[in-house]
Design a protein around this motif. Structure first.
Motif, PDB file in Angstrom:
ATOM      1  N   ASN A 225      -0.191   4.969   1.296  1.00 22.86           N
ATOM      2  CA  ASN A 225      -1.046   4.834   0.100  1.00 22.86           C
ATOM      3  C   ASN A 225      -0.333   4.962  -1.331  1.00 22.86           C
TER       4      ASN A 225
ATOM      5  N   TYR B 253       1.440  -2.789  -2.658  1.00 21.06           N
ATOM      6  CA  TYR B 253       0.026  -2.071  -2.450  1.00 21.06           C
ATOM      7  C   TYR B 253      -0.937  -3.116  -3.039  1.00 21.06           C
ATOM      8  N   ASP B 254      -2.072  -2.943  -2.240  1.00 27.16           N
ATOM      9  CA  ASP B 254      -3.428  -3.902  -2.779  1.00 27.16           C
ATOM     10  C   ASP B 254      -3.878  -2.915  -3.999  1.00 27.16           C
ATOM     11  N   ARG B 255      -5.121  -3.478  -4.173  1.00 26.61           N
ATOM     12  CA  ARG B 255      -5.780  -2.952  -5.480  1.00 26.61           C
ATOM     13  C   ARG B 255      -6.334  -1.560  -5.030  1.00 26.61           C
ATOM     14  N   ASP B 256      -6.656  -1.337  -3.834  1.00 28.75           N
ATOM     15  CA  ASP B 256      -7.116  -0.055  -3.288  1.00 28.75           C
ATOM     16  C   ASP B 256      -5.978   0.758  -3.051  1.00 28.75           C
TER      17      ASP B 256
ATOM     18  N   ARG C 271      -3.490   0.533  -0.882  1.00 27.07           N
ATOM     19  CA  ARG C 271      -3.049   0.690   0.511  1.00 27.07           C
ATOM     20  C   ARG C 271      -1.898  -0.189   0.703  1.00 27.07           C
TER      21      ARG C 271
ATOM     22  N   SER D 225       0.477  -2.906   1.826  1.00 24.39           N
ATOM     23  CA  SER D 225       0.227  -4.240   2.454  1.00 24.39           C
ATOM     24  C   SER D 225       1.271  -4.913   3.032  1.00 24.39           C
TER      25      SER D 225
ATOM     26  N   ARG E 254      -5.642  -9.708   0.649  1.00 24.42           N
ATOM     27  CA  ARG E 254      -5.911  -8.674  -0.230  1.00 24.42           C
ATOM     28  C   ARG E 254      -4.712  -8.701  -1.376  1.00 24.42           C
TER      29      ARG E 254
END
Length: 139
Positions: free
Chosen positions: A29, A70-73, A75, A77, A136
């Motif tokens: 994260n 990292y994706d918008r949350d 995570r 990716s 994502r």
């Protein structure tokens, strides 16, 4: 000329699959910890780049990376490598590249004409870490 570049990029993908990984839990994260920096904090690039996400890189590994995407949350990716074509054509090897996660569901390789941080034409090698990662990162 293109054939040699394609072969070199292929070697990068193979070496990436066998490279020593970072602590996967620590990188799962955002934000990625030291020595990684957020690319948009040090270069004139948007925080989220459609198709690549929010990128973090250890400056000591430039230009190839890995760039952790990292994706918008927040995570992890994808792991992205940016390998200059001139370097590949002149015989530079990018060996032992690290990866953000050992799980790789698919790989994309494409040409980029250059951008801040990697100004020369280069290949983007993108290792997606799960089945929905590409989707994502596109949003």
């Amino acid at each position: 000329m293109f054939g040699k570049t394609a072969i070199a990029v292929g070697f990068i993908v193979v070496s990436a699959s066998t490279a020593k990984a970072h602590d996967e839990q620590a990188l799962a994260n955002a934000p990625a910890g030291d020595p990684y920096v957020k690319v948009s904090d040090v270069l004139p690039l948007p925080e989220f780049i459609p198709g690549l996400g929010t990128l973090f890189v250890d400056p000591a590994t430039l230009p190839a990376g890995p760039f952790l995407a990292y994706d918008r949350d927040g995570r992890l990716s994808a792991t992205v490598y940016m390998t200059p074509l001139d370097d590949l054509q002149n015989g530079t090897s990018f060996d032992g590249l690290k990866i953000g996660s050992h799980t790789v569901s698919s790989t994309d390789i494409y040409l980029n004409a250059g951008h801040p941080g990697v100004d020369k034409p280069h290949a983007h090698v993108v290792l997606f870490h799960d089945e929905t990662a590409k989707e994502r990162l596109a949003e």
